[in-house]
Design a protein around this motif. Structure first.
Motif, PDB file in Angstrom:
ATOM      1  N   TYR A 188       0.837  -1.204   0.000  1.00 26.45           N
ATOM      2  CA  TYR A 188       0.000   0.000   0.000  1.00 26.45           C
ATOM      3  C   TYR A 188       0.873   1.255   0.000  1.00 26.45           C
ATOM      4  O   TYR A 188       0.606   2.194  -0.757  1.00 26.45           O
ATOM      5  N   THR A 198      -5.050   8.505  -0.949  1.00 26.36           N
ATOM      6  CA  THR A 198      -5.154   8.835   0.481  1.00 26.36           C
ATOM      7  C   THR A 198      -6.058   7.815   1.158  1.00 26.36           C
ATOM      8  O   THR A 198      -6.737   7.028   0.485  1.00 26.36           O
ATOM      9  N   GLY A 199      -6.076   7.870   2.475  1.00 18.84           N
ATOM     10  CA  GLY A 199      -6.898   6.943   3.258  1.00 18.84           C
ATOM     11  C   GLY A 199      -8.385   7.093   2.988  1.00 18.84           C
ATOM     12  O   GLY A 199      -9.162   6.174   3.212  1.00 18.84           O
ATOM     13  N   GLU A 200      -8.780   8.266   2.505  1.00 16.04           N
ATOM     14  CA  GLU A 200     -10.196   8.480   2.210  1.00 16.04           C
ATOM     15  C   GLU A 200     -10.578   7.981   0.822  1.00 16.04           C
ATOM     16  O   GLU A 200     -11.753   7.980   0.457  1.00 16.04           O
ATOM     17  N   ASP A 201      -9.587   7.581   0.020  1.00 16.34           N
ATOM     18  CA  ASP A 201      -9.912   6.970  -1.279  1.00 16.34           C
ATOM     19  C   ASP A 201     -10.495   5.586  -1.050  1.00 16.34           C
ATOM     20  O   ASP A 201     -10.110   4.881  -0.111  1.00 16.34           O
ATOM     21  N   HIS A 202     -11.408   5.203  -1.926  1.00 17.55           N
ATOM     22  CA  HIS A 202     -11.991   3.870  -1.736  1.00 17.55           C
ATOM     23  C   HIS A 202     -11.013   2.794  -2.213  1.00 17.55           C
ATOM     24  O   HIS A 202     -10.085   3.054  -2.981  1.00 17.55           O
ATOM     25  N   ILE A 203     -11.242   1.574  -1.731  1.00 15.08           N
ATOM     26  CA  ILE A 203     -10.290   0.498  -1.995  1.00 15.08           C
ATOM     27  C   ILE A 203     -10.356   0.004  -3.435  1.00 15.08           C
ATOM     28  O   ILE A 203      -9.451  -0.692  -3.885  1.00 15.08           O
ATOM     29  N   VAL A 206      -7.349   1.508  -4.939  1.00 15.60           N
ATOM     30  CA  VAL A 206      -6.132   0.814  -4.520  1.00 15.60           C
ATOM     31  C   VAL A 206      -5.994  -0.527  -5.261  1.00 15.60           C
ATOM     32  O   VAL A 206      -4.889  -0.992  -5.542  1.00 15.60           O
TER      33      VAL A 206
ATOM     34  N   VAL B 186     -16.162   1.430  -0.016  1.00 14.20           N
ATOM     35  CA  VAL B 186     -15.376   1.201   1.196  1.00 14.20           C
ATOM     36  C   VAL B 186     -14.055   1.949   1.082  1.00 14.20           C
ATOM     37  O   VAL B 186     -13.273   1.696   0.163  1.00 14.20           O
ATOM     38  N   THR B 187     -13.778   2.839   2.014  1.00 14.34           N
ATOM     39  CA  THR B 187     -12.503   3.563   1.947  1.00 14.34           C
ATOM     40  C   THR B 187     -11.379   2.718   2.546  1.00 14.34           C
ATOM     41  O   THR B 187     -11.614   1.786   3.320  1.00 14.34           O
ATOM     42  N   TYR B 188     -10.161   3.131   2.191  1.00 17.82           N
ATOM     43  CA  TYR B 188      -8.991   2.475   2.775  1.00 17.82           C
ATOM     44  C   TYR B 188      -9.014   2.620   4.306  1.00 17.82           C
ATOM     45  O   TYR B 188      -8.773   1.656   5.025  1.00 17.82           O
ATOM     46  N   ASN B 189      -9.327   3.816   4.789  1.00 23.81           N
ATOM     47  CA  ASN B 189      -9.386   3.997   6.245  1.00 23.81           C
ATOM     48  C   ASN B 189     -10.360   3.010   6.882  1.00 23.81           C
ATOM     49  O   ASN B 189     -10.111   2.501   7.981  1.00 23.81           O
ATOM     50  N   VAL B 191     -11.236  -0.077   5.830  1.00 24.52           N
ATOM     51  CA  VAL B 191     -10.684  -1.440   5.952  1.00 24.52           C
ATOM     52  C   VAL B 191      -9.553  -1.506   6.981  1.00 24.52           C
ATOM     53  O   VAL B 191      -9.370  -2.535   7.622  1.00 24.52           O
ATOM     54  N   VAL B 206      -5.601  -5.587   0.662  1.00 32.15           N
ATOM     55  CA  VAL B 206      -6.583  -4.505   0.674  1.00 32.15           C
ATOM     56  C   VAL B 206      -7.706  -4.788  -0.341  1.00 32.15           C
ATOM     57  O   VAL B 206      -8.859  -4.401  -0.148  1.00 32.15           O
TER      58      VAL B 206
END
Lengths: 399, 399
Positions: A188, A198-203, A206, B186-189, B191, B206
């Motif tokens: 990650y 960023t952490g607020e981006d959805h998975i 990612v 679902v955001t990274y934060n 998960v 992730v």
């Protein structure tokens, strides 16, 4: 955050180039980009070599530096010279119904490469990406993918050597296995460094880079390349896609594959001037393949940023500033006749030719080009789209 | 980090329960887990209702509180009472060749649910997950998935109502579309909060939660449930899988689906005592379906933690501590005769029955059960595995 990331942030204040954003305070500094990304400039000796190996004059996009950077392109040429084939991989994120001229650039060039090297081509339509980034429904992204496929096919690809696929239709099997293998090799933190998530981006964001990476490996296409795991891949694309393939190239040796090679283009400038890519949200920033001759004429006359002077008198005296003149830049992409282009540059730069004359010539060329494209697209039937997108072997792809 | 995450970290020092780790200083505190996860205790009135609706005595795992928690199970029963059907979804991460008794628990219970409610069942083999978490090759994960499928089939599932799939084979099409739709929500934060991923984890991890979430939605299985988007899903699983489905339940309404319901079990204790799940790295911590009668006898006699006293004299005087006695706990799972179990508990607890006698009875029961399983597994052919895993409609799945 490690040192690299914070350096990158520093630089991003000046110039941001990633798959979702291209912006700069002034013009994009491509030299800086090459240095930052770590790719190489495409020098004249490589272009000469392409001409020699293919027995054709180099494409205007090579001669004029539209495709200006590369990664390991010489290795592709070395292999080709030894009699080894390779395959081409390019793609498009189907976010809009109509393509503009900038969208056509990689496809025009890819067609040239396919014809010149006589190699197979896979074209990825990342409908999953656009569904996630543009918040389109699955159905709308798939519809746009099919519409865009028609424009792509209209560029003249050889159906016996070309496989077009939409991610929503095609992801699975060997392709999914490669996605998982790739994902296992990338942390990650790494994708944050490369793509700035960023952490607020959805998975979903990612998860996407492995989807765009997978077509770089021949085993993602068992119906095409079974038993050809060693086949090299060449990716023609605009340089904003480089981050995906930097990641892919890091991973490749760990999976036992060749690193994909890249040949990368400048951004096609907006009518309003060369500060980035065109904006999909402003229809007057670009010429679309759906524009009528009248639209094209109006857009060029009204919006194309001119390097000419503010009065005929001054123009005759000082000449045009070719460095910022959009009509001249567009002619550099699409006027194939080197002598005529040189003539225009000389006369216009010296003030002997007026902006209106240059714009008129550009209007002629683009109108003819867009009309030719429109006729070709009108001839693309749904059956042809199905045929290009059929999951099938291509028995003559190396002929 | 938000408040919840740091609370969670505080608590994790005491007790960690997630899909990859179950550990506690002493015994798992299931009450605390119910409270932390936000699920409900399965109370006797629901169990009575199951018996009434299905016309069968409740399964021993229900009577004895092995399945002890739920989410919206009463809604499944309400719908069933109105004449609506539902489907079952369970799964397994194929990380080892041989299953142990703990692995069989959810499948034994799922078979009971399938028979009692006469409903279809999908079983997901997460070979992609194990490839990523256990660093297995794709091929090895797929091989283990097929081996495990044989053990699962040996539990007696009805082929006319059961679809078993491996992610590496099945991900794609509608299933992949649901993965993308879920990932978008679902955001990274989020998960990180649910699963505790770190920046050094690879992006395959992730990307995985949507893969386990997707089977909760009927549209992931078009060959089974086309036109049945409203079908409810009930997931029998061990409570360590709850985080996946908490996430899934958050997302469901945004995609227009019912939230999946859950019915959740305790962990099957290790021979050495009840402090978590069994450890795959210690073969003496569990009884495997591949163990011989002699292995079983040895393991029980040598490793099963006893609540009996250290001398016969003391045992007769104080009786056994049933709270920590593993043979009694195992009998609670597998000795179906309530009267006999109660007799053993009373006599052993009072010191009138010795540890050796209890262990002997357990050895008989497990040997018989394991031999029955082994015979059933030996009868599972490769053709049967192919048949259960064939992507096909199940025309009689609601009969």
């Amino acid at each position: 955050m490690d040192k690299n990331s914070s350096d990158e942030n520093q630089e991003q204040k000046e110039q941001v180039v990633n798959p979702w954003e291209v912006s700069a305070k002034g013009k994009i500094d491509y030299e800086k980009l090459i240095e930052k990304f770590g790719c190489q400039r495409l020098d004249p000796s490589i272009i000469d070599r392409v001409a020699r190996l293919t027995g054709r004059p180099p494409h205007v996009f090579l001669r004029r530096g539209v495709f200006f950077a590369h990664r390991d392109f010489h290795e592709i040429l070395d292999a080709y010279e030894r009699g080894e084939k390779f395959y081409l991989y390019t793609g498009r994120g189907p976010s809009s119904e109509a393509l503009h001229l900038g969208h056509l650039v990689p496809f025009m060039f890819t067609k040239y490469l396919q014809d010149a090297f006589k190699v197979p081509l896979v074209i990825q339509l990342t409908d999953d990406e656009k569904c996630m980034w543009k918040n389109l429904t699955v159905e709308e992204s798939q519809r746009l993918a099919r519409e865009n496929a028609k424009d792509i096919i209209a560029c003249g690809f050889d159906i016996s050597k070309t496989f077009i696929f939409s991610d929503f239709d095609y992801v699975g099997g060997s392709f999914y296995k490669n996605m998982v293998k790739i994902a296992k090799c990338v942390t990650y933190n790494k994708v944050v460094g490369i793509f700035g998530f960023t952490g607020e981006d959805h998975i979903g964001k990612v998860s996407f880079p492995p989807v765009q990476a997978a077509p770089s490996f021949p085993s993602s296409f068992p119906h095409l390349f079974t038993g050809k795991d060693n086949l090299r891949c060449l990716i023609p694309c605009a340089i904003d896609q480089d981050p995906y393939f930097r990641m892919t190239r890091d991973v490749a040796p760990r999976l036992g594959y060749h690193k994909p090679a890249l040949i990368e283009s400048l951004f096609f400038p907006a009518l309003q001037g060369e500060t980035g890519k065109m904006s999909a949200s402003d229809p007057n920033s670009a010429i679309y393949v759906t524009d009528s001759g009248k639209d094209i004429k109006n857009k060029i006359n009204k919006y194309a940023f001119s390097g000419g002077q503010d009065s005929v008198e001054n123009h005759r005296k000082y000449g045009a500033n070719l460095e910022v003149d959009i009509p001249v830049k567009y002619l550099g992409f699409f006027l194939e006749d080197d002598a005529e282009l040189e003539h225009i540059r000389t006369e216009y730069g010296a003030g002997r030719m007026l902006t209106g004359e240059v714009k008129k010539r550009l209007t002629e060329i683009l109108t003819e080009m867009v009309e030719r494209h429109r006729r070709a697209r009108a001839a693309v039937t749904d059956e042809m789209v199905d045929a290009f997108m059929a999951v099938r072997p291509l028995p003559n792809m190396f002929d």
